[in-house]
Enzyme design. Structure first.
Site, PDB file in Angstrom:
ATOM      1  N   LYS A 128     -11.669  -1.472  35.306  1.00  0.00           N
ATOM      2  CA  LYS A 128     -11.805  -2.408  36.428  1.00  0.00           C
ATOM      3  C   LYS A 128     -11.611  -1.661  37.746  1.00  0.00           C
ATOM      4  CE  LYS A 128     -10.671  -6.267  33.455  1.00  0.00           C
ATOM      5  NZ  LYS A 128      -9.728  -7.216  32.885  1.00  0.00           N
ATOM      6  N   GLN A 163      -3.540  -9.488  33.445  1.00  0.00           N
ATOM      7  CA  GLN A 163      -4.185  -8.904  32.261  1.00  0.00           C
ATOM      8  C   GLN A 163      -3.461  -9.360  30.994  1.00  0.00           C
ATOM      9  OE1 GLN A 163      -6.998  -7.006  32.409  1.00  0.00           O
ATOM     10  NE2 GLN A 163      -7.083  -6.601  30.220  1.00  0.00           N
ATOM     11  N   ASP A 187     -10.323 -14.160  37.674  1.00  0.00           N
ATOM     12  CA  ASP A 187     -10.584 -14.040  36.238  1.00  0.00           C
ATOM     13  C   ASP A 187     -10.876 -15.414  35.623  1.00  0.00           C
ATOM     14  OD1 ASP A 187     -10.853 -12.121  34.263  1.00  0.00           O
ATOM     15  OD2 ASP A 187      -8.873 -12.514  33.428  1.00  0.00           O
TER      16      ASP A 187
END
Ligand code: GUN
Length: 281
Positions: free
Chosen positions: A52, A96, A119
Site C-alpha cells: 500500500k 489493517q 477501506d
C-alpha cells in the site's frame, strides 16, 4: 459459443488506475494522507501495508504507519482513532486486519469517521452499502466490481456465489453484487453441498484462503471466476479454485496478479475521493 479462458488482468487495470490517480493528485491542492494502524507482529499484514505504501508513493500520496505493539491498550487505540478523526491533515484511516488479539477490532472500527474510512469496512460504511446510501465502499470488493465492469461482464440477473463471509470481503462483495442486480448466495463454513452451489454460479467469487477448495469440475462452463485466495500448497502459490478451471471458465483472475493489485489501487482511489471531499469541506 461461450467465451473461454480469458484473463481478468487486475495488475494491468490497477496500473492504469494508479496512473490516472497520480495525474488527479497533481491537480489537487493537497497531498492525500493515509494513516494505517497495523499489528507490528503480523508479518503478512506488514507486507500488505508495504504494498500500500509503494502504491501511495507512486501516485504522490503520503502513508503514515502506526505499528501496534503488545503494550498498546484498547484505550490507546480508541484515543488514536479519535485524534486522527479530528486531525484535518489526515484524509484516510485504515485499520489493517487482523489486529492483535487483545484489541477489539469492531470497537475500533466503530469509532472511525466514515468520511475517512477509505477501506470501507466500518459498521457505518457497511450500513451505507447495505442501504445503498453514499459512502466509501470496501476496497477489495469494489476493486472486483471494477474489474468485472472493465471486462463488460454482465451482472444483472446472474446467479452469483460468494464463498466466505468476512467483513472485509465476502459480506460487502455479496451486497455489491446484489445492488448490481445479481441473485446472490453466500457460502460459508456451515454450508452444505458447496459443489451444488458452485455448479449454479455464473459469477463465482471465492475468498477463503483454503488452497484449491473449489474443484474445477464443480464449475459450470462459461462462469466468471474471481479468486481472492492466496495460499501455498506443494510449494506453489495457489488460489481457492483449482487453476485448471481456466480451461472452462469464461474469465479467471490470476493468482497472484488479479484481486490483490485491484485492492490497493481501489484503496488509493477511495483516498483520493476522501481528500477531494475533505479539501472541499
Ligand atoms: N487484511 C488483509 N486484507 C485487508 C484489507 O483489504 N483491508 C484491511 N483493513 N485489512 C486487511
Amino acid at each position: 459459443m461461450l467465451a473461454v479462458g480469458k484473463v481478468l488482468d487486475g495488475k494491468a487495470l490497477a496500473e492504469e488506475t494508479l496512473h490516472k490517480l497520480k495525474v488527479e493528485i497533481e491537480g489537487l491542492n493537497r497531498q492525500p494522507t493515509l494513516h494505517v494502524l497495523v499489528s507490528k507482529h503480523d508479518p503478512a499484514s506488514v507486507s500488505y501495508v508495504k504494498m500500500k505504501c509503494k502504491a501511495a508513493n507512486k501516485i504522490g500520496a503520503k502513508l503514515r504507519e502506526f505499528l501496534i505493539d503488545d503494550d498498546h491498550s484498547q484505550e490507546d487505540m480508541e484515543n488514536l482513532i479519535k485524534s486522527l478523526n479530528e486531525n484535518s491533515a489526515v484524509d484516510g484511516i485504515l485499520v489493517q486486519h487482523p489486529l492483535p488479539s487483545h484489541l477489539s477490532e469492531q470497537k475500533i472500527l466503530a469509532l472511525l469517521d466514515p468520511k475517512k474510512d477509505v477501506d470501507g469496512i466500518s459498521p457505518l460504511s457497511l450500513g451505507a452499502l447495505a442501504s445503498r446510501m453514499p459512502g466509501h465502499r470496501a476496497a477489495t470488493p469494489l476493486g472486483i466490481m471494477r474489474l468485472l465492469k472493465h471486462y463488460d461482464i454482465e451482472i444483472s440477473g446472474k446467479n452469483a456465489l460468494v464463498i466466505g463471509e468476512s467483513q472485509i470481503l465476502g459480506r460487502p462483495m455479496a451486497l455489491m453484487l446484489l445492488n448490481a442486480g445479481a441473485t446472490v448466495s453466500i457460502a460459508h463454513k456451515q454450508t452444505r453441498d458447496l459443489e451444488g452451489h458452485v455448479g449454479r454460479a455464473e459469477i463465482l467469487v471465492s475468498a477463503t484462503g483454503v488452497a484449491n477448495l473449489v474443484k474445477a469440475h464443480w464449475v459450470r462452463g462459461g462462469t466468471a471466476v474471481v479468486d481472492c485466495g492466496y495460499a501455498s500448497a506443494d510449494g506453489q502459490v495457489c488460489g481457492d479454485v483449482e487453476c485448471i478451471v481456466k480451461e472452462k471458465a469464461s474469465y479467471t483472475t490470476p493468482v497472484p496478479g488479479g484481486v490483490g493489485p485491484m485492492t490497493v489501487a481501489t484503496l488509493m482511489s477511495n483516498l483520493v475521493d476522501a481528500t477531494r471531499f475533505l479539501g472541499a469541506a
